[in-house]
Design a protein around this motif. Sequence first.
Motif, short mmCIF file in Angstrom:
data_model
loop_
_atom_site.label_atom_id
_atom_site.label_comp_id
_atom_site.label_asym_id
_atom_site.label_seq_id
_atom_site.Cartn_x
_atom_site.Cartn_y
_atom_site.Cartn_z
N LEU A 114 0.84 -1.20 0.00
CA LEU A 114 0.00 0.00 0.00
C LEU A 114 0.87 1.26 0.00
O LEU A 114 0.60 2.22 -0.73
N SER A 115 1.93 1.25 0.80
CA SER A 115 2.86 2.38 0.83
C SER A 115 3.55 2.55 -0.52
O SER A 115 3.72 3.68 -1.01
N LEU A 116 3.92 1.42 -1.14
CA LEU A 116 4.58 1.49 -2.44
C LEU A 116 3.64 2.07 -3.49
O LEU A 116 4.04 2.92 -4.30
N PHE A 117 2.39 1.64 -3.49
CA PHE A 117 1.41 2.20 -4.43
C PHE A 117 1.30 3.72 -4.24
O PHE A 117 1.28 4.48 -5.21
N GLU A 118 1.21 4.15 -2.99
CA GLU A 118 1.07 5.57 -2.72
C GLU A 118 2.30 6.33 -3.19
O GLU A 118 2.19 7.42 -3.78
N GLN A 119 3.49 5.80 -2.94
CA GLN A 119 4.73 6.45 -3.38
C GLN A 119 4.80 6.57 -4.90
O GLN A 119 5.36 7.53 -5.42
N GLN A 120 4.22 5.57 -5.60
CA GLN A 120 4.22 5.60 -7.06
C GLN A 120 3.13 6.52 -7.63
O GLN A 120 2.99 6.64 -8.85
N ARG A 121 2.41 7.18 -6.74
CA ARG A 121 1.37 8.14 -7.13
C ARG A 121 0.32 7.51 -8.06
O ARG A 121 -0.06 8.09 -9.08
N VAL A 122 -0.13 6.30 -7.68
CA VAL A 122 -1.17 5.66 -8.48
C VAL A 122 -2.44 6.49 -8.43
O VAL A 122 -2.65 7.30 -7.52
N ARG A 123 -3.29 6.25 -9.39
CA ARG A 123 -4.56 6.97 -9.48
C ARG A 123 -5.47 6.66 -8.30
O ARG A 123 -6.18 7.52 -7.77
N GLY A 124 -5.46 5.41 -7.89
CA GLY A 124 -6.25 4.93 -6.78
C GLY A 124 -5.89 3.49 -6.50
O GLY A 124 -5.13 2.87 -7.26
N ILE A 140 -4.25 6.38 3.91
CA ILE A 140 -3.91 6.72 2.53
C ILE A 140 -5.05 7.51 1.89
O ILE A 140 -4.83 8.51 1.18
N SER A 141 -6.29 7.08 2.14
CA SER A 141 -7.44 7.79 1.60
C SER A 141 -7.50 9.23 2.11
O SER A 141 -7.76 10.17 1.36
N GLU A 142 -7.22 9.40 3.39
CA GLU A 142 -7.25 10.74 3.97
C GLU A 142 -6.15 11.64 3.42
O GLU A 142 -6.27 12.87 3.42
N ARG A 143 -5.06 11.04 2.89
CA ARG A 143 -3.99 11.83 2.27
C ARG A 143 -4.26 12.12 0.81
O ARG A 143 -3.46 12.78 0.15
N GLY A 144 -5.38 11.60 0.27
CA GLY A 144 -5.78 12.02 -1.07
C GLY A 144 -5.80 10.96 -2.14
O GLY A 144 -6.21 11.25 -3.27
N THR A 145 -5.37 9.73 -1.84
CA THR A 145 -5.43 8.66 -2.83
C THR A 145 -6.66 7.80 -2.55
O THR A 145 -6.73 7.17 -1.50
N PRO A 146 -7.63 7.76 -3.45
CA PRO A 146 -8.85 6.97 -3.19
C PRO A 146 -8.54 5.49 -3.01
O PRO A 146 -7.70 4.93 -3.73
N LEU A 309 -14.16 3.70 -7.71
CA LEU A 309 -12.91 4.46 -7.63
C LEU A 309 -12.97 5.69 -8.54
O LEU A 309 -12.62 6.80 -8.13
N GLU A 310 -13.41 5.47 -9.78
CA GLU A 310 -13.48 6.58 -10.73
C GLU A 310 -14.52 7.61 -10.32
O GLU A 310 -14.33 8.82 -10.53
N ASP A 311 -15.63 7.15 -9.74
CA ASP A 311 -16.64 8.11 -9.28
C ASP A 311 -16.08 8.98 -8.16
O ASP A 311 -16.32 10.19 -8.13
N GLU A 312 -15.30 8.38 -7.26
CA GLU A 312 -14.70 9.16 -6.19
C GLU A 312 -13.71 10.19 -6.74
O GLU A 312 -13.59 11.30 -6.21
#
Length: 337
Positions: A114-124, A140-146, A309-312
């Motif tokens: 999960l941390s790796l995904f966030e670091q890679q700036r994935v869409r969600g 992670i959601s609270e930091r802006g990644t759905p 995810l896309e709706d969010e």
Amino acid sequence: MTARPPRVGIKDVAQAAGVSVGTVSHVLNRPERVSERRRAAVRAAIEELGYVPNHAARQLKVGSSAMVGYLYPNPVNPYFANLGLGIAQEAERRDLYLFVAHSQGDLSRRRHYLSLFEQQRVRGIIVSPRSLDVSTELAISERGTPVVLASTHDPSGRLCSVAADDFASGRLACEHLVGTGRRRIAVVAPADQTSPNRRWRGAWQVAHESGVEAMLLRVDNTSIACGCQVAEAILDLPADERPDAIFCTSDLLAIGVLQVLVRDGRLRVPQDVAVMGCDDLAFSNSAIIPLTSIQQHEVRMGEIALELLEDELNNPDHQHSNLLLEPVLVARVSTLG
């Protein structure tokens, strides 16, 4: 040592095609803005030079990624492959891509990815968690990644989720077994997984309402090997203590049970003991005895997860949704004969 050839850039393509860098960019991203003659020239230059577009650089420039992370717990369970197929199909329709990893059911490994995904700036991120500890996903959601949960629910309601109604699956299974005359039902479920435990509770409720016996047999995981161990333990019981039905909360467990019972031969399926699974995986109908199971709609579940995810991401009026898909009984020889 052979020197590595220089990497071809967009300027090289523009020079070879006799057009501007902007025209090359349009051909790659908005081809309808470019004449057919120039599109052909740019594509010929790309082919000749072996140019590979740098999507990472593009997403830094435009500030959004086309990559979606999918994290699931069990790399050998076809259920999660089917779920991933649904996500991939919906991603393809939206010109998005998947970054896939598995946690092997380990919470620390899940947090690492999960941390790796966030670091890679994935869409969600779409996650199929084995346990209900979703504190990392919430952060992670609270930091802006759905983040969307697939195959289980966030009990706090602070994340979108889509899952099969596991409680209803357990009820369906037990209602079917009771309806075929079974009076002593063994339910096989891992101790630390949320979906199987909901299935057990649904089965127990029907057994209680129907006045039949329901016993819980715990296993380490949802594997064929654990199903084999369960069947061997049942065969070791005195004849008057054996169940006359076995509901496995995973098809993999049920396949293991069937293998041992058929090989041993003392208990006939379904005459002496009915066996059923849950998930209705593709191989269930072609098992050594076609397996009764519960369809969980995991491909559709994956599609819905990406839709949420896309709706969010795109809907300013988005509200978190916790969706339940209605399971369907698929009755076959292992319970009907």
